[in-house]
Write a protein that holds these residues in place. Structure first.
Motif, short mmCIF file in Angstrom:
data_model
loop_
_atom_site.label_atom_id
_atom_site.label_comp_id
_atom_site.label_asym_id
_atom_site.label_seq_id
_atom_site.Cartn_x
_atom_site.Cartn_y
_atom_site.Cartn_z
N ALA A 169 0.86 -1.23 0.15
CA ALA A 169 0.11 -0.04 -0.24
C ALA A 169 1.00 1.03 0.00
CB ALA A 169 -0.87 -0.13 1.38
N VAL A 170 2.04 1.17 0.81
CA VAL A 170 2.77 2.38 0.96
C VAL A 170 3.64 2.49 -0.66
CG1 VAL A 170 5.07 3.25 1.67
CG2 VAL A 170 3.39 2.18 3.24
N ILE A 171 4.06 1.61 -1.27
CA ILE A 171 4.80 1.58 -2.53
C ILE A 171 3.87 1.64 -3.76
CG2 ILE A 171 6.85 0.82 -1.48
CD1 ILE A 171 6.34 -1.64 -2.97
N ASN A 172 2.55 1.56 -3.25
CA ASN A 172 1.52 1.41 -4.38
C ASN A 172 1.97 0.16 -5.67
OD1 ASN A 172 -0.58 2.31 -5.83
ND2 ASN A 172 0.33 4.15 -6.81
N ASN A 173 1.93 -0.77 -5.04
CA ASN A 173 2.45 -2.06 -5.88
C ASN A 173 1.26 -2.31 -7.00
OD1 ASN A 173 3.44 -4.32 -7.12
ND2 ASN A 173 4.03 -5.15 -5.16
N GLY A 174 1.63 -2.34 -7.97
CA GLY A 174 0.55 -2.64 -9.18
C GLY A 174 0.59 -4.04 -9.55
N ASP A 175 1.25 -4.92 -8.90
CA ASP A 175 1.48 -6.24 -9.53
C ASP A 175 1.91 -7.20 -8.58
OD1 ASP A 175 1.20 -8.05 -11.65
OD2 ASP A 175 3.51 -7.78 -11.92
N ARG A 176 1.13 -7.49 -7.22
CA ARG A 176 1.53 -8.47 -6.45
C ARG A 176 1.03 -9.61 -6.76
NH1 ARG A 176 5.42 -8.93 -4.39
NH2 ARG A 176 5.37 -7.10 -2.87
N LYS A 177 1.50 -10.65 -7.27
CA LYS A 177 1.06 -11.80 -7.43
C LYS A 177 1.40 -12.99 -6.63
CE LYS A 177 1.14 -10.67 -12.53
NZ LYS A 177 1.81 -10.81 -13.92
N GLY A 178 0.88 -14.08 -6.80
CA GLY A 178 1.39 -15.09 -5.90
C GLY A 178 2.63 -15.72 -6.18
N GLY A 179 3.47 -15.66 -7.33
CA GLY A 179 4.61 -16.12 -7.38
C GLY A 179 5.36 -15.09 -7.06
N HIS A 180 5.33 -13.79 -6.57
CA HIS A 180 6.20 -12.93 -6.16
C HIS A 180 6.49 -13.16 -4.53
CE1 HIS A 180 4.87 -9.95 -9.32
NE2 HIS A 180 5.50 -11.10 -9.94
N LEU A 181 5.73 -14.29 -3.97
CA LEU A 181 5.91 -14.53 -2.62
C LEU A 181 6.88 -15.87 -2.43
CD1 LEU A 181 2.03 -14.53 -1.54
CD2 LEU A 181 3.79 -12.49 -1.60
N LEU A 182 7.82 -15.33 -1.68
CA LEU A 182 8.90 -16.39 -1.17
C LEU A 182 9.23 -16.80 0.14
CD1 LEU A 182 11.61 -15.02 -4.14
CD2 LEU A 182 9.73 -16.85 -4.20
N PRO A 183 8.45 -17.46 0.55
CA PRO A 183 8.46 -17.98 2.19
C PRO A 183 9.70 -18.92 2.18
CG PRO A 183 6.84 -19.20 1.00
CD PRO A 183 7.18 -18.07 -0.01
N THR A 184 10.63 -18.81 2.87
CA THR A 184 11.81 -19.68 3.08
C THR A 184 11.78 -20.57 4.18
OG1 THR A 184 12.97 -18.30 4.65
CG2 THR A 184 13.25 -17.74 2.21
N ALA A 185 12.61 -21.79 4.23
CA ALA A 185 12.45 -22.89 5.18
C ALA A 185 12.68 -22.20 6.61
CB ALA A 185 13.52 -24.03 4.85
N ASP A 186 13.28 -21.09 6.84
CA ASP A 186 13.66 -20.74 8.08
C ASP A 186 12.60 -19.99 8.74
OD1 ASP A 186 14.00 -18.33 6.76
OD2 ASP A 186 15.89 -17.89 7.24
N GLY A 187 11.27 -19.80 7.85
CA GLY A 187 10.24 -19.13 8.39
C GLY A 187 10.05 -17.68 7.81
N HIS A 188 11.02 -17.10 7.12
CA HIS A 188 10.94 -15.65 6.69
C HIS A 188 10.33 -15.67 5.49
CE1 HIS A 188 12.77 -11.80 7.24
NE2 HIS A 188 12.61 -11.64 5.98
N LEU A 189 9.73 -14.59 4.87
CA LEU A 189 8.99 -14.29 3.92
C LEU A 189 9.58 -13.10 2.93
CD1 LEU A 189 6.65 -14.73 1.89
CD2 LEU A 189 5.34 -12.80 3.30
N TYR A 190 9.97 -13.43 1.74
CA TYR A 190 10.56 -12.46 0.85
C TYR A 190 9.48 -12.03 -0.24
CZ TYR A 190 15.06 -13.10 3.23
OH TYR A 190 16.07 -12.88 4.19
N ALA A 191 9.55 -11.00 -0.59
CA ALA A 191 8.62 -10.58 -1.77
C ALA A 191 9.28 -10.05 -2.91
CB ALA A 191 7.57 -9.64 -1.41
N ILE A 192 9.45 -10.36 -4.20
CA ILE A 192 10.11 -9.91 -5.17
C ILE A 192 9.10 -9.42 -6.45
CG2 ILE A 192 11.81 -11.60 -4.87
CD1 ILE A 192 10.51 -13.26 -7.08
N ASP A 193 10.01 -8.72 -7.33
CA ASP A 193 9.25 -8.08 -8.58
C ASP A 193 8.53 -6.81 -8.25
OD1 ASP A 193 10.43 -9.85 -10.35
OD2 ASP A 193 8.51 -10.99 -10.67
N HIS A 194 9.24 -5.75 -7.90
CA HIS A 194 8.73 -4.23 -7.36
C HIS A 194 9.00 -3.29 -8.55
CE1 HIS A 194 9.28 -6.58 -3.67
NE2 HIS A 194 8.00 -6.11 -3.53
#
Length: 272
Positions: free
Chosen positions: A160-185
């Motif tokens: 919402a802050v960065i006004n993301n026009g393309d938050r797709k499911g494939g951009h969500l990268l949960p890792t085995a250590d429990g962290h969540l990263y997001a890509i393609d901005h």
């Protein structure tokens, strides 16, 4: 694509490696609309996989005439770091084999993690939030849901802050250590409301107290003369920086997660 020896994401060493390391291209991510290259960086015995998006490989977008997608990717990283949530992988702008571009640490997602689902029920089950109904073929529909996950909720605020026009499911990268990263901005920071996302499950709900605290700190960091504001001014236009400040103020003023405006498609296509 197998990763070479990795360093911990988010560490200072990660940024140093991305900036100083020798960048080698090893392949291309074919499904991307712009040039997205898979590679590695190596420096003083350290090595890591990375994504390299050369500016020369960007397709012009009519609604993003100023700056580059690579600059917007870096701006999103800078704001993510300012929130303290660490949602965007370490990201830099640097020269590479095909010219200047965005270079980002490659994140290996945990394939067993489940953040999105299609269910045949009318309402989401416990631990899930409804996004909307989707056609699944043969005249059938299913309810698209996402996990009621604090990490996703933080990401919804960041988007919402960065006004993301393309938050797709494939951009969500949960890792085995429990962290969540997001890509393609790359499609971010437009002055007009372009928010398109699969994370509408909290639309209209009160923002968590922790998110409001982060937004207050972010508002201070965006003031003229502050390091974050100075850095963003190098990456996005003055009007876009002003719009970031306005969106942060709007979120703090309403105290609510935003809801679809109805003036722009609310969900990206394809959704994954």
């Amino acid at each position: 694509m197998p990763a070479p020896e990795r360093i911990p994401p988010g560490s200072l060493t990660s940024l140093e490696l991305l900036v100083k390391g020798e960048l080698s291209v090893r392949g291309r991510v074919r499904e991307a609309s712009n040039a997205v290259l898979f590679g590695s960086v190596a420096y003083e015995g350290e090595q890591a996989s990375c994504v390299y998006k050369p500016i020369a490989g960007e397709r012009p977008l009519w609604d993003f005439p100023d700056g580059t997608l690579a600059q917007r990717e870096l701006a999103a990283y800078e704001i993510s770091e300012a929130t303290g949530w660490g949602l965007v992988p370490p990201t830099v702008l640097r020269d590479g084999p095909y010219g200047e571009g965005m270079v980002q640490l490659w994140i290996e997602a945990d394939p067993s993690a489940s953040l999105l689902a299609l269910v045949e029920d009318e309402e989401p089950g416990d631990g899930w939030k409804a996004v909307g109904f989707a056609e699944v073929g043969e005249g059938r529909t299913a309810l698209l849901v996402h996990a009621d996950d604090e990490r996703l909720r933080q990401l919804a605020v960041l988007d919402a802050v960065i006004n993301n026009g393309d938050r797709k499911g494939g951009h969500l990268l949960p890792t085995a250590d429990g962290h969540l990263y997001a890509i393609d901005h790359g499609v971010t920071f437009n002055v007009d409301d372009k928010l398109r996302t699969l994370l509408w499950g909290w639309a209209g709900e009160p923002l968590p107290p922790q998110a409001l605290t982060v937004l207050a700190s972010l508002a201070d960091a965006l003031a003229d003369g502050e390091p974050l504001a100075t850095r963003l001014a190098e990456l996005i236009t003055p009007a876009e920086l002003s719009a970031v400040r306005s969106r942060v103020a709007g979120l703090r003023g309403s105290g609510l997660h935003p809801a679809p405006s109805g003036e722009w498609p609310a969900i990206p296509w394809p959704p994954v």
